[in-house]
Design an enzyme around this catalytic site. Structure first.
Site, short mmCIF file in Angstrom:
data_model
loop_
_atom_site.label_atom_id
_atom_site.label_comp_id
_atom_site.label_asym_id
_atom_site.label_seq_id
_atom_site.Cartn_x
_atom_site.Cartn_y
_atom_site.Cartn_z
N ALA A 90 20.01 -30.95 10.33
CA ALA A 90 20.58 -29.93 11.22
C ALA A 90 19.90 -30.01 12.58
O ALA A 90 19.07 -30.90 12.80
CB ALA A 90 20.39 -28.56 10.60
N ASN A 91 20.23 -29.14 13.49
CA ASN A 91 19.50 -29.06 14.76
C ASN A 91 19.35 -27.60 15.15
O ASN A 91 19.83 -26.71 14.45
CB ASN A 91 20.18 -29.90 15.84
CG ASN A 91 21.58 -29.42 16.14
OD1 ASN A 91 21.77 -28.31 16.60
ND2 ASN A 91 22.58 -30.25 15.82
N ARG A 92 18.68 -27.35 16.26
CA ARG A 92 18.27 -25.98 16.58
C ARG A 92 19.30 -25.19 17.38
O ARG A 92 19.03 -24.08 17.83
CB ARG A 92 16.94 -26.02 17.33
CG ARG A 92 15.79 -26.43 16.43
CD ARG A 92 14.69 -27.08 17.23
NE ARG A 92 14.14 -26.19 18.21
CZ ARG A 92 12.99 -25.53 18.07
NH1 ARG A 92 12.28 -25.71 16.98
NH2 ARG A 92 12.56 -24.73 19.00
N SER A 93 20.48 -25.73 17.56
CA SER A 93 21.49 -25.00 18.35
C SER A 93 21.87 -23.70 17.64
O SER A 93 22.16 -23.69 16.45
CB SER A 93 22.74 -25.87 18.51
OG SER A 93 23.78 -25.08 19.03
N ALA A 117 26.24 -28.89 19.54
CA ALA A 117 25.23 -29.94 19.41
C ALA A 117 25.64 -30.78 18.20
O ALA A 117 25.37 -30.42 17.05
CB ALA A 117 23.86 -29.32 19.21
#
Ligand code: CTP
Length: 411
Positions: free
Chosen positions: A220-223, A286
């Protein structure tokens, strides 16, 4: 180069509703009780609300309740009262007609011109904009007849608000829940306001994609999706017909269609269906750049030792849109950077073939992921515009201003 200040304060969202005659149609569904709240909010905003219920709606709410919170007593029957032709008078004098909830039967009647009671007659006897807010069980919402009726109504310029996901009658959970009263009032405001994006079809992506490693783990990512949602809400407030493709559960007032996705592949599928019909595509999401080649359908057990996870690149969705765009379509990308903000953003603008890159330095205080604020540089063919630290709503307003400017230049 002109520096934009990010002090753009969104206008009062209900200012344009004041003084308008709004016919509020209420269909026979369990969500009819929420129409009372919609009526109250419209009256509070200064509208003159004329409630029209179907006979079926009377099974769910009483006439007195709705009459008490509207501007006139509720009407149900085509043949009651002194006026011999109430439907034409109501249809002709309305500034807008909103149906909330709209049942499958009302959608069908409107799509096929079948007028058999006061509400369906009013809907046919008007040239005013019509906003319908469907609510029904998921099976009904997904039935081919309803899907076709919605597509037909949309193609005729009827504004469809919702439905959303959530609890339905009988405790079921699914798609088909009436949009929230806030969302309905904000959509009415957008339609009546005829803002600078009135009638413009905008697709916005938001949030970070999640790429499965196995049945329980993801990359995942931090968006947070907050900036993308703020942009979707701002575009809707200014009259656009907004479709939001999102990975997060945040609210999005005024958005007429919302598609929940998880992975880059699902986002790609939704864009493939929607981008050709869009006047503006804003890729605030993102999107993961890499994903596991062959995610396991089971949970990988740690006793089996360290797994070797082979990654493959995801397709660059924005660059794909840039290669296939139709004339006049405006494409907007985002760039979250930690170094050489302007250089990287300009190279993305050119490499991906887009009109605008909204670039932010995510290492700066108060900027980007997980903050309520942001600061961006708007990078386009005409130069760089700085938007200093401000709320994500104010940044959204500046981004939409820039898109409106680009649209007026390309047309
Ligand atoms: N984007 C996309 N598809 C991807 C990756 C990114 O459509 N597979 C879009 C994002 O939605 C964003 C823009 O491209 O609008 C910029 O994404 P970013 O990851 O910053 O750009 P990259 O080209 O991947 O460059 P890098 O990661 O090297 O900075």
């Amino acid at each position: 180069m002109r520096a934009l200040t990010a002090t753009t304060t969104p206008a009062d969202p209900i200012a344009v509703i004041a003084g308008k005659r709004i016919v509020l149609g209420v269909g026979g569904g369990i969500a009819a009780y929420k129409a009372v709240e919609v009526s109250r909010r419209l009256v509070d905003a200064g509208a003159h609300v004329i409630p029209v219920m179907t006979r079926a709606a009377e099974h769910f709410i009483g006439r007195t309740t709705l009459s008490a919170l509207a501007s006139e007593p509720v009407r149900v029957d085509l043949w009651e009262g002194p006026d011999p032709i109430p439907h034409t008078k109501l249809g002709q004098t309305a500034d807008l007609i909103c149906v909330a909830p709209a049942t499958a039967r009302i959608l069908s009647a409107l799509a096929h011109g079948y007028s058999h009671d006061l509400l369906t007659n009013v809907l046919i006897a008007t040239r005013a904009p019509v906003v319908v807010c469907p609510a029904m069980h998921t099976e009904m919402w997904e039935h081919a007849a309803v899907v076709d009726n919605i597509a037909l109504l949309r193609s005729r310029g009827v504004h469809i608000v919702g439905p959303g996901q959530g609890r339905l009658a009988g405790g079921d959970i699914g798609h088909g829940r009436l949009a929230d009263p806030d969302e309905i009032v904000s959509a009415i405001d957008g339609v009546l306001g005829g803002g600078d994006l009135s009638g413009v079809r905008v697709v916005v992506t938001a949030g970070g994609t999640r790429e499965p490693i196995d049945a329980v783990r993801v990359i995942a990512n931090r968006s947070s999706g907050r900036q993308g949602h703020a942009i979707a809400v701002e575009a809707a407030r200014r009259g656009a017909h907004v479709t939001l493709i999102t990975t997060v559960e945040l609210p999005a007032e005024g958005v007429v269609e919302r598609i929940q996705v998880d992975t880059a592949a699902e986002m790609e599928g939704a864009l493939a269906r929607l981008s050709a019909g869009a006047d503006v595509v804003i890729m605030a999401a993102a999107v993961a750049d890499f994903r596991p080649v062959d995610p396991s359908g089971h949970k990988i057990k740690k006793d089996a030792g360290l797994p070797a996870i082979t990654l493959e690149p995801t397709p660059d969705l924005l660059a794909g849109l840039g290669r296939n765009r139709r004339p006049g379509q405006v494409l907007v990308g985002f760039a979250a950077e930690t170094d050489d903000l302007h250089g990287n953003a300009r190279s993305k603008l050119e490499r991906k073939g887009v009109d605008l890159i909204v670039a932010n330095d995510v290492s700066a205080p108060g900027v980007g992921f997980s903050h309520a604020t942001n600061a961006v540089t708007l990078v386009s063919a005409s130069g760089n515009r700085e938007v200093p630290l401000a709320s994500k709503a104010a940044i959204a307003a500046a981004v939409i201003d820039e898109i409106a400017r680009i649209r007026s230049a390309v047309r």
